[in-house]
Design a protein around this motif. Structure first.
Motif, mmCIF file in Angstrom:
data_model
loop_
_atom_site.group_PDB
_atom_site.id
_atom_site.type_symbol
_atom_site.label_atom_id
_atom_site.label_comp_id
_atom_site.label_asym_id
_atom_site.label_seq_id
_atom_site.Cartn_x
_atom_site.Cartn_y
_atom_site.Cartn_z
ATOM 1 N N ARG A 110 -7.826 -10.379 0.070
ATOM 2 C CA ARG A 110 -8.887 -10.018 1.008
ATOM 3 C C ARG A 110 -8.417 -8.831 1.829
ATOM 4 O O ARG A 110 -7.310 -8.826 2.375
ATOM 5 C CB ARG A 110 -9.255 -11.183 1.927
ATOM 6 N N GLY A 111 -9.299 -7.801 1.902
ATOM 7 C CA GLY A 111 -8.949 -6.580 2.605
ATOM 8 C C GLY A 111 -8.470 -5.514 1.654
ATOM 9 O O GLY A 111 -8.242 -5.739 0.467
ATOM 10 N N GLY A 112 -8.307 -4.308 2.175
ATOM 11 C CA GLY A 112 -7.882 -3.190 1.350
ATOM 12 C C GLY A 112 -9.009 -2.690 0.468
ATOM 13 O O GLY A 112 -10.173 -3.053 0.609
ATOM 14 N N ASP A 113 -8.647 -1.834 -0.461
ATOM 15 C CA ASP A 113 -9.584 -1.234 -1.409
ATOM 16 C C ASP A 113 -9.064 -1.542 -2.800
ATOM 17 O O ASP A 113 -7.986 -1.078 -3.188
ATOM 18 C CB ASP A 113 -9.659 0.279 -1.180
ATOM 19 N N ALA A 114 -9.790 -2.351 -3.571
ATOM 20 C CA ALA A 114 -9.313 -2.779 -4.883
ATOM 21 C C ALA A 114 -9.074 -1.606 -5.818
ATOM 22 O O ALA A 114 -8.204 -1.669 -6.687
ATOM 23 C CB ALA A 114 -10.316 -3.748 -5.509
ATOM 24 N N GLU A 115 -9.819 -0.520 -5.647
ATOM 25 C CA GLU A 115 -9.628 0.650 -6.514
ATOM 26 C C GLU A 115 -8.406 1.454 -6.101
ATOM 27 O O GLU A 115 -7.743 2.062 -6.942
ATOM 28 C CB GLU A 115 -10.874 1.530 -6.484
ATOM 29 N N PHE A 116 -8.103 1.465 -4.825
ATOM 30 C CA PHE A 116 -6.948 2.206 -4.299
ATOM 31 C C PHE A 116 -6.119 1.262 -3.420
ATOM 32 O O PHE A 116 -6.068 1.418 -2.190
ATOM 33 C CB PHE A 116 -7.414 3.421 -3.498
ATOM 34 N N PRO A 117 -5.477 0.278 -4.025
ATOM 35 C CA PRO A 117 -4.810 -0.756 -3.230
ATOM 36 C C PRO A 117 -3.626 -0.258 -2.420
ATOM 37 O O PRO A 117 -3.252 -0.890 -1.438
ATOM 38 C CB PRO A 117 -4.369 -1.775 -4.282
ATOM 39 N N GLU A 118 -3.038 0.878 -2.822
ATOM 40 C CA GLU A 118 -1.881 1.394 -2.088
ATOM 41 C C GLU A 118 -2.256 2.441 -1.046
ATOM 42 O O GLU A 118 -1.394 2.948 -0.339
ATOM 43 C CB GLU A 118 -0.876 2.003 -3.071
ATOM 44 N N ALA A 119 -3.546 2.787 -0.958
ATOM 45 C CA ALA A 119 -3.985 3.788 0.011
ATOM 46 C C ALA A 119 -4.080 3.174 1.399
ATOM 47 O O ALA A 119 -3.905 1.969 1.594
ATOM 48 C CB ALA A 119 -5.331 4.366 -0.417
ATOM 49 N N SER A 120 -4.377 4.014 2.367
ATOM 50 C CA SER A 120 -4.531 3.530 3.734
ATOM 51 C C SER A 120 -5.642 2.489 3.784
ATOM 52 O O SER A 120 -6.623 2.545 3.041
ATOM 53 C CB SER A 120 -4.868 4.693 4.666
ATOM 54 N N ALA A 121 -5.502 1.519 4.682
ATOM 55 C CA ALA A 121 -6.438 0.404 4.759
ATOM 56 C C ALA A 121 -7.809 0.884 5.223
ATOM 57 O O ALA A 121 -7.919 1.588 6.229
ATOM 58 C CB ALA A 121 -5.914 -0.658 5.705
ATOM 59 N N PRO A 122 -8.877 0.508 4.509
ATOM 60 C CA PRO A 122 -10.216 0.885 4.960
ATOM 61 C C PRO A 122 -10.623 0.090 6.191
ATOM 62 O O PRO A 122 -10.192 -1.045 6.395
ATOM 63 C CB PRO A 122 -11.097 0.525 3.760
ATOM 64 N N ASN A 123 -11.463 0.694 7.002
ATOM 65 C CA ASN A 123 -11.994 0.031 8.190
ATOM 66 C C ASN A 123 -13.473 0.361 8.294
ATOM 67 O O ASN A 123 -13.935 0.966 9.253
ATOM 68 C CB ASN A 123 -11.235 0.479 9.436
ATOM 69 N N THR A 124 -14.223 0.007 7.251
ATOM 70 C CA THR A 124 -15.628 0.390 7.186
ATOM 71 C C THR A 124 -16.475 -0.325 8.226
ATOM 72 O O THR A 124 -17.561 0.135 8.567
ATOM 73 C CB THR A 124 -16.188 0.114 5.780
ATOM 74 N N GLY A 125 -16.001 -1.464 8.731
ATOM 75 C CA GLY A 125 -16.718 -2.173 9.783
ATOM 76 C C GLY A 125 -16.432 -1.653 11.173
ATOM 77 O O GLY A 125 -16.981 -2.160 12.157
#
Length: 687
Positions: A110-125
Motif C-alpha cells: 500500500r502506497g507508492g507507485d506500482a509502475e515506479f516503485p523506486e521513485a519518490s513517493a506520490p502524494n496525490t491526496g
C-alpha cells in the motif's frame, strides 16, 4: 486544478447511493436514466491484479471503487469479501497482492507507485506528508487488521509461508514475524522479480542497472550474492528449475538506432547451474523474423515439472508460445500455431498444458485457450459473450479477468464463467461497432464506433489510446486508465457525439509488422496517417457534421491529439490533450555519427507537434498532473507557452501532485467533466 476537499466529501456521500447497487449486479441508474451517469459509472468497482494460491483454490485481487482501494478474497468455496477496509479517495494505490502457497496468508503493498516503485513517493491526496510505501501481511481467514512488515515493495512469501522477503532502494529485507525485519543485502541497482528457491534457501532476482541487468542469487543464511552469467545486455525473467538446481533466464540486446530493423539474432535462453554457476545457452533465436526479443504482458519464461522451458517468440510474425526441452535444447515447438497473438500465458499446475489469452479467429476479441505441451489441438475455454484476460490458477482451479460492453473488469472462475465476486453493470451502454478502414498508404486500421444518441447531424470525436503498445476492444478495458476512457466515450455517445476509437499502427495484437511498422513516432509519425484517415472516415458519414470533429487522448494519445491539431486544424476543430508529448527531440545517440544524429533530430522535430505548431489554429484543453513520471509536466508547460505566443485558444487543467494515471477518482472526474464542458463549447454548440 484540484477539487476542494469540502466538495469531494459531499460527492462521496452521494456516490455510494448510485454505485453500491451495482455491486449486486444492478445498474448504476435511477429510473432507467443515470442521475449523474459519468460520476456513477466512473465509480463502478474495477477489479485488477488477480493472484492465486499455489496449492489451494483461493484467489485475491484488488477492487477500486471511486478511488477507495481494497484487497478482496474469494474462491469456489469462499464467498468473495473485502479483506481490507480502506475508505476514501485518498490517492493511495494498493498493488502486488500475493497469497502464500497454502492460501492462509496474504501479502500486498500500500502506497507508492506500482509502475515506479523506486521513485519518490506520490502524494496525490496532498496530505501533510507523503504516504509511505509499505508491505503488509494478513491472515486470509481472519478479520484482524493487516500487519505492516516494513517499508518497500516486491514482496515474496517463502515456500512455507513463514518468511517474507522484500526490497527497497536496492536493499533486500527479510521478515519472519517474530522480530523486526532485517536487511540481508544491498546492491548497486534496483531489485526486481524477487522470488524464493523451491527449497527456501536462496532468493533469485533481477538487478536492473543503468542500461543493463544481471540475474543474481542471494544465499539467505550466508548472505552471499552471486551473479549468474552476466552479459553486456539485459537479462530477465529468471526462473528456478523444479529441483532448484538450475536457473533459466532470457538474455537480450536491443538493436542500434541506425539498424533498428536488423534481422540479426538479439536474444537467447540460458541456463545456469546453481552449484558452480556454469552457464550454457539452451537456445538462440535464429536471424530473421523474431530475431529481436518481444515479451507478453506477463511472465515470459516458465520451467515446467515436465522439463520444458516455455517462452514467447515471433517467428511467424505473431506472438506464439513455444516449448524447448530444458535438458537438451533443440528446435522450439509452437504450442499455439492458430492463436494469432498470445497476450499472456501460464502453465497448468501439472506442467502438462498451458492456458493462454489470445485473439484466435477474431483480432478484436480476447478469449482463453488450453493446449497440451506434448502437442494436440487447443481447446477453447471461453465464449464470445465476454472478453477474458490474464488466466491465473489457484490450486487446480482456473480464474481470469473478464469484461464486456456493460460490465467493467471483474474476476471469474473460468469453468462456467461464474463470477468470483459481485459484478457491476452499466446497463445503458451499448456494444460499440467494430469497423475497419484504410489509411492513405493502404494499411488497414481497426477501431470501435460509439454511435451517437439523438438527432443528426452529430458532432464527432476521434479517441486515440496511449502506449502506444495498446489495443482497445469493443468493451470495458482490463486496464483502469482505459476502463475510464471507455466510460468517457460511452458518455460522449449518450450526449450526442459519434466517437471513433482508433487502433493505430504501433499498437498490439495485430502482429509484429503492425506493432513495429516503419517510420512511427520519432521516425516519422506514420501512425498519424491512421488518425487522419479515421477523421476523414468520420467526415464522410452521413450522420456526422464534418465541421464539428474533435479529437482526444492521453499520453501517446495526447501526442497524437496535439499532432492532429498542429497539422490538421482544418479537419479537427478542437482537442483534449491529456499529458501528451509535444516535442520528441532526444539527446544524442552514441551509435549515430554526428551527421546521422543531426538528421535524426530533425526528423524527431518534424514528427513532433512542435514541428507544425505554426499551423495550429483549433482550441485545445491541456490536462496534466505535475508529478507525472511517464511524461514530464514540462511538455505541457512548453505547449501552453507556445500556444500563448501564437494566440491559439486553449484551456488548462493542472493537477498538483497527480501522476500519469491519475490516482484519485476526483481527478478523473474533474478532468472528464472539464473535457465534456470544453467540447460542449467548441463542438456541440456548433461554434
Amino acid at each position: 486544478m484540484k477539487m476542494h476537499s469540502a466538495w469531494l466529501a459531499s460527492a462521496l456521500l452521494v456516490l455510494p447511493v448510485a454505485a453500491t447497487p451495482a455491486l449486486g449486479g444492478q445498474s448504476a441508474t435511477r429510473g432507467g436514466q443515470p442521475a449523474d451517469a459519468l460520476a456513477a459509472n466512473l465509480a463502478l468497482p474495477f477489479a485488477s491484479d488477480l493472484t492465486g494460491a499455489r496449492r489451494v483454490p483461493i484467489f485475491a485481487w484488488i477492487v477500486d471503487q471511486a478511488g477507495s482501494r481494497n484487497v478482496w478474497i474469494g474462491g469456489p468455496d469462499i464467498p468473495a469479501h473485502a479483506r481490507t477496509t480502506y475508505a476514501g479517495d485518498e490517492g493511495i494505490e494498493i498493488s502486488e497482492p500475493q497469497l502464500s502457497q497454502d492460501g492462509r496468508r496474504l501479502l500486498f503493498v500500500r502506497g507508492g507507485d506500482a509502475e515506479f516503485p523506486e521513485a519518490s513517493a506520490p502524494n496525490t491526496g496532498i496530505a501533510p506528508e507523503a504516504p509511505e510505501q509499505a508491505v503488509f501481511v494478513a491472515d486470509v481467514a481472519g478479520s484482524q487488521p493487516p500487519v505492516k512488515v516494513g517499508l518497500g515493495h516486491g514482496a515474496a512469501f517463502s515456500p512455507d509461508g513463514a518468511r517474507i522477503a522484500y526490497t527497497r532502494k536496492g536493499e533486500i529485507w527479510l521478515w519472519s514475524g517474530d522480530a523486526a525485519a532485517r536487511r540481508l543485502a544491498t546492491v548497486a541497482g534496483s531489485v526486481e522479480d524477487l522470488q524464493w528457491s523451491p527449497d527456501g534457501r536462496q532468493l533469485l532476482f533481477t538487478e536492473q542497472r543503468k542500461g543493463h541487468s544481471f540475474i543474481a542469487l542471494l544465499d539467505v543464511e550466508r548472505r552471499a550474492i552471486r551473479y549468474l552469467g552476466p552479459t553486456l545486455g539485459q537479462s530477465s525473467d529468471p526462473i528456478f528449475s523444479p529441483d532448484a538446481r538450475q536457473v533459466a533466464f532470457i538474455q537480450y540486446r536491443d538493436p542500434p538506432a541506425d539498424l533498428k530493423d536488423s534481422t540479426a539474432s538479439f536474444w537467447s535462453v540460458r541456463v545456469a547451474d546453481v552449484a558452480d554457476g556454469a552457464v550454457r545457452t539452451i537456445w538462440s533465436a535464429p536471424s530473421g523474423e523474431g530475431g529481436q526479443f518481444a515479451g507478453t504482458r506477463g511472465r515470459n519464461l516458465f520451467w515446467t515439472a515436465s522439463g520444458d522451458l516455455l517462452l514467447p517468440w515471433e517467428r511467424t510474425g505473431w506472438m506464439h508460445i513455444y516449448a524447448v526441452p530444458a535438458a537438451t535444447g533443440g528446435a522450439p515447438r509452437d504450442l499455439t500455431p492458430d492463436a494469432n497473438e498470445v497476450e499472456n500465458f501460464t502453465p497448468a499446475p501439472d506442467g502438462k498444458a498451458i492456458v493462454y489469452a489470445a485473439n484466435a479467429g477474431n483480432l478484436d476479441a480476447r478469449q482463453l485457450w488450453r493446449t497440451a505441451i506434448a502437442g494436440g489441438k487447443p481447446t477453447r475455454l471461453t465464449q464470445d459473450d465476454a472478453f477474458v484476460f490474464r488466466p491465473v490458477f489457484g490450486g487446480d482451479r482456473l480464474a481470469a479477468t473478464a469484461t464486456d460492453a456493460q460490465q467493467p473488469a471483474h474476476m471469474v472462475l473460468v469453468e462456467g464463467m461464474k463470477p468470483l465476486g459481485p459484478v457491476a453493470i452499466a446497463s445503458t451502454y451499448s456494444k460499440p461497432d467494430t469497423i475497419v478502414f484504410t489509411a492513405a498508404d493502404g494499411v488497414q486500421i481497426h477501431g470501435q464506433l460509439f454511435r451517437a444518441k439523438g438527432p443528426a447531424p452529430h458532432p464527432a470525436l476521434i479517441f486515440v489510446h496511449g502506449g502506444p503498445r495498446r489495443q482497445m476492444l469493443p468493451g470495458f478495458n482490463p486496464m483502469h486508465y482505459y476502463s475510464n476512457a471507455y466510460v468517457r466515450n460511452q458518455q460522449f455517445a449518450a450526449l450526442g457525439y459519434t466517437v471513433l476509437s482508433v487502433n493505430y499502427r504501433s499498437g498490439t495484437n495485430y502482429g509484429r509488422a503492425f506493432r513495429e511498422a516503419p517510420e512511427t513516432g520519432r521516425g516519422g509519425a506514420s501512425e498519424y496517417r491512421d488518425v487522419l484517415a479515421g477523421g476523414q472516415w468520420l467526415a464522410k458519414q452521413p450522420d456526422v457534421d464534418p465541421k464539428r470533429i474533435g479529437i482526444w487522448g492521453g499520453s501517446w494519445g495526447g501526442y497524437l491529439t496535439a499532432l492532429a491539431l498542429a497539422r490538421n486544424s482544418d479537419l479537427f476543430a478542437a482537442g483534449a490533450d491529456f499529458h501528451g508529448v509535444h516535442t520528441l527531440v532526444r539527446s544524442g545517440d552514441p551509435s549515430l555519427s554526428p551527421d546521422a544524429e543531426l538528421k535524426a533530430r530533425e526528423l524527431q522535430w518534424q514528427s513532433s507537434p512542435m514541428g507544425s505548431i505554426a499551423r495550429w489554429r483549433s482550441p485545445v484543453l491541456i490536462v496534466h498532473g505535475d508529478d507525472d513520471k511517464n511524461v514530464d509536466h514540462d511538455q505541457s508547460l512548453l505547449l501552453a507557452r507556445e500556444l500563448t505566443a501564437r494566440g491559439v485558444p486553449f484551456e488548462e487543467l493542472s493537477l498538483p501532485n497527480e501522476r500519469h494515471e491519475f490516482f484519485r477518482y476526483g481527478d478523473w472526474l474533474a478532468s472528464y467533466r472539464a473535457t465534456e464542458a470544453f467540447f460542449a463549447r467548441t463542438l456541440k454548440s456548433g461554434k
